[in-house]
Design a protein around this motif. Sequence first.
Motif, PDB file in Angstrom:
ATOM      1  N   ALA A 191      17.767   5.640 -14.548  1.00 52.37           N
ATOM      2  CA  ALA A 191      16.815   6.750 -14.351  1.00 52.37           C
ATOM      3  C   ALA A 191      16.163   6.721 -12.972  1.00 52.37           C
ATOM      4  O   ALA A 191      15.414   7.632 -12.614  1.00 52.37           O
ATOM      5  N   THR A 192      16.440   5.653 -12.216  1.00 48.68           N
ATOM      6  CA  THR A 192      15.739   5.477 -10.938  1.00 48.68           C
ATOM      7  C   THR A 192      16.442   6.208  -9.798  1.00 48.68           C
ATOM      8  O   THR A 192      17.647   6.059  -9.595  1.00 48.68           O
ATOM      9  N   ASP A 193      15.652   6.992  -9.083  1.00 48.72           N
ATOM     10  CA  ASP A 193      16.167   7.729  -7.938  1.00 48.72           C
ATOM     11  C   ASP A 193      15.952   6.935  -6.645  1.00 48.72           C
ATOM     12  O   ASP A 193      16.790   6.933  -5.756  1.00 48.72           O
ATOM     13  N   ARG A 194      14.808   6.228  -6.560  1.00 49.21           N
ATOM     14  CA  ARG A 194      14.473   5.483  -5.350  1.00 49.21           C
ATOM     15  C   ARG A 194      13.756   4.191  -5.722  1.00 49.21           C
ATOM     16  O   ARG A 194      12.871   4.207  -6.581  1.00 49.21           O
ATOM     17  N   ILE A 195      14.181   3.090  -5.101  1.00 52.31           N
ATOM     18  CA  ILE A 195      13.442   1.835  -5.238  1.00 52.31           C
ATOM     19  C   ILE A 195      12.742   1.597  -3.902  1.00 52.31           C
ATOM     20  O   ILE A 195      13.405   1.449  -2.872  1.00 52.31           O
ATOM     21  N   ALA A 196      11.422   1.630  -3.938  1.00 50.97           N
ATOM     22  CA  ALA A 196      10.637   1.422  -2.714  1.00 50.97           C
ATOM     23  C   ALA A 196      10.054   0.019  -2.737  1.00 50.97           C
ATOM     24  O   ALA A 196       9.950  -0.610  -3.795  1.00 50.97           O
ATOM     25  N   LEU A 197       9.669  -0.491  -1.573  1.00 47.41           N
ATOM     26  CA  LEU A 197       8.814  -1.684  -1.524  1.00 47.41           C
ATOM     27  C   LEU A 197       7.367  -1.197  -1.620  1.00 47.41           C
ATOM     28  O   LEU A 197       7.090   0.001  -1.416  1.00 47.41           O
ATOM     29  N   VAL A 198       6.442  -2.089  -1.880  1.00 44.02           N
ATOM     30  CA  VAL A 198       5.032  -1.676  -1.946  1.00 44.02           C
ATOM     31  C   VAL A 198       4.665  -0.984  -0.630  1.00 44.02           C
ATOM     32  O   VAL A 198       4.003   0.060  -0.611  1.00 44.02           O
ATOM     33  N   SER A 200       6.621   0.623   1.666  1.00 44.29           N
ATOM     34  CA  SER A 200       7.184   1.970   1.893  1.00 44.29           C
ATOM     35  C   SER A 200       6.649   2.951   0.857  1.00 44.29           C
ATOM     36  O   SER A 200       6.528   4.149   1.128  1.00 44.29           O
ATOM     37  N   PHE A 201       6.273   2.455  -0.326  1.00 46.12           N
ATOM     38  CA  PHE A 201       5.706   3.345  -1.336  1.00 46.12           C
ATOM     39  C   PHE A 201       4.363   3.910  -0.866  1.00 46.12           C
ATOM     40  O   PHE A 201       4.118   5.122  -0.952  1.00 46.12           O
ATOM     41  N   VAL A 202       3.491   3.056  -0.354  1.00 43.39           N
ATOM     42  CA  VAL A 202       2.175   3.558   0.087  1.00 43.39           C
ATOM     43  C   VAL A 202       2.364   4.503   1.283  1.00 43.39           C
ATOM     44  O   VAL A 202       1.673   5.518   1.401  1.00 43.39           O
ATOM     45  N   TYR A 210       9.564  10.566   0.405  1.00 42.51           N
ATOM     46  CA  TYR A 210      10.056   9.190   0.423  1.00 42.51           C
ATOM     47  C   TYR A 210       9.950   8.669   1.858  1.00 42.51           C
ATOM     48  O   TYR A 210      10.330   9.358   2.802  1.00 42.51           O
ATOM     49  N   ALA A 211       9.440   7.441   1.994  1.00 44.14           N
ATOM     50  CA  ALA A 211       9.359   6.816   3.319  1.00 44.14           C
ATOM     51  C   ALA A 211      10.413   5.712   3.381  1.00 44.14           C
ATOM     52  O   ALA A 211      10.656   5.028   2.382  1.00 44.14           O
ATOM     53  N   PRO A 212      11.028   5.524   4.535  1.00 48.90           N
ATOM     54  CA  PRO A 212      12.053   4.472   4.639  1.00 48.90           C
ATOM     55  C   PRO A 212      11.432   3.076   4.607  1.00 48.90           C
ATOM     56  O   PRO A 212      10.256   2.896   4.935  1.00 48.90           O
ATOM     57  N   ILE A 213      12.237   2.100   4.241  1.00 47.40           N
ATOM     58  CA  ILE A 213      11.842   0.686   4.310  1.00 47.40           C
ATOM     59  C   ILE A 213      12.053   0.236   5.755  1.00 47.40           C
ATOM     60  O   ILE A 213      13.051   0.590   6.380  1.00 47.40           O
ATOM     61  N   ASP A 214      11.101  -0.508   6.300  1.00 49.82           N
ATOM     62  CA  ASP A 214      11.283  -0.994   7.673  1.00 49.82           C
ATOM     63  C   ASP A 214      12.063  -2.312   7.648  1.00 49.82           C
ATOM     64  O   ASP A 214      12.047  -3.033   6.643  1.00 49.82           O
ATOM     65  N   VAL A 215      12.718  -2.617   8.773  1.00 51.88           N
ATOM     66  CA  VAL A 215      13.632  -3.772   8.784  1.00 51.88           C
ATOM     67  C   VAL A 215      12.921  -5.116   8.633  1.00 51.88           C
ATOM     68  O   VAL A 215      13.544  -6.107   8.232  1.00 51.88           O
ATOM     69  N   SER A 216      11.631  -5.157   8.909  1.00 47.56           N
ATOM     70  CA  SER A 216      10.922  -6.431   8.808  1.00 47.56           C
ATOM     71  C   SER A 216      10.604  -6.746   7.337  1.00 47.56           C
ATOM     72  O   SER A 216      10.932  -7.834   6.845  1.00 47.56           O
ATOM     73  N   ASP A 217      10.002  -5.797   6.616  1.00 49.10           N
ATOM     74  CA  ASP A 217       9.760  -6.017   5.182  1.00 49.10           C
ATOM     75  C   ASP A 217      11.102  -6.027   4.436  1.00 49.10           C
ATOM     76  O   ASP A 217      11.261  -6.759   3.450  1.00 49.10           O
TER      77      ASP A 217
END
Length: 536
Positions: A191-198, A200-202, A210-217
């Motif tokens: 059911a998941t469309d996007r898995i964000a990190l905390v 990228s979610f904020v 949707y915000a992208p995940i940065d390469v450091s996190d």
Amino acid sequence: MRNTPSDRDALFLGLDSSTQALKATLIDAELRVVREGAVRFDDDLPEFRTEGGAHRHPDGLTVTSPALMWVAALDLLLERMKREGWPRDRVAAVSGSGQQHGSVWLRRGARAALRGLRAERGLREQLAGVFALEDSPIWMDSSTGRQCAARERAMGGAQAVAGVTGSRAYERFTGNQIARIFEERPGVYAATDRIALVSSFVASLLAGDYAPIDVSDGSGMNLMDIRARKWHPAALECTGPGLERRLGPLVPSHTVIGPVSPWLAARHGFRPDCQVVAFSGDNPNSLAGLRLRHTGDIAVSMGTSDTVFGSLADPKPSASEGHIFVNPVEPEAYMAMVVHKNGSLTREQVRDRQPGGSWEAFETALRGTPPGNEGRIGFYITEPEITPPIMRPGDYRFDAAGRTAEAFDPAADARGVVESQFLSMRLHCANIGLTPKSILATGGASANASVVRIVCDVFGVPVFVGEQPNSAALGAAYRALHGWTCRRQGRFVTFAEVVAKAPPFRRAAEPDPAAHAVYTQMLPRYAALERRVLAG
Ligand code: XUL
């Protein structure tokens, strides 16, 4: 539309969604902190019934936080800013920090909900239904031992995983958390469309998309190739199907991901052209907040655990120690992090054995004993150690000839514990390629001049000292300024240039070449004794 604030009037906002609180730091263009605020999850949002911001599950291994709590916290923080009259219309850019490794699971329809936020209502009310998983696994979770073993088998061993992703498979790392959800709750995964990190979610909440995940996190997931700065196909493959689509793109940490959402402008008075710079993890943001701007700058934080992190050009990822992440402010560089669990509690235990049991007595002991402790070496393990993995607590003492010693006199123990902790740090940092050119010492023990002297002589580099409260939120504010400046100038501007105006930390010690030579000579003996302790 309001006029762009002049560069002099522009302000930069840093948020930090940490384990226990959502914090905010606002700085001006001179890098002065002008406002600070925080929402504490346990006290300010008691309806989520968290302890220390988390729920510990009965299995003793699973630890989660309610994803909606992070949304509610942002509503509350923004309301407080409005009530307290923070000058939101002067904020030119915002960035942020999130506790590393935690994941937020968004169902189909979440993106439309983010894009369609209505200004007359809060986020919590409008986003309550967007989660495929209400309880997000966080960094304190250690329930994925099986998935870690499977990853290491699938990718050719622990060192192979470390070589590609920067760390061996760790229970808290997001890829292993994702693998567990896929195995145990396939319906949630489907059911998941996007898995964000905390992080990228904020960022998504501010950008209204949707915000992208940065390469450091992104380096804290066991899924990314830290050198190519891309998702690693084999690492995705052994985690779950259709994962790349669910993770979305990766971006450099200084990327401007877009303007704030119309919701934030209309409801909270942010400028519609206020830019959102990619969010990152709390440790990467702390590196920025402590202004470790050049390769070889490292911070030694002496707290309950002693944590070292720093910038490096040529990392040597290791299965036995530390983590390598992509550097959040120097796109070509890396950052390393090593955690030693036996920090201040261990020093305190040895302090208590000094006559009178005070820090003064501990200092006197350090001043009255020579560098190298006349060949005596001790390993003081109060709690099972992470680096190196000495699992059995106890004091292990050796005399100058390498024979086991029952006891040292109290003064030799004082010197022994401090020298041992920093020799261990030097050894293990070097093992992953971290060789400092300067050290910033923070945390309680950095106030002790004799401890700082030993750090300085063991590493043979100048030591600066200084406290930087809320370093992750401040680092996020600096990174907002950094990303905004790069965008403005249409080129990469170094972070060092951007934070040049910040007040310098105090230079507290210069190395003594003779003492440094003693420690350099001691290091191979120390390493050999450490192997003996590890072998039991
Ligand atoms: C780092 C880690 C923690 C979290 C929360 O690997 O697990 O430091 O980032 O602070």
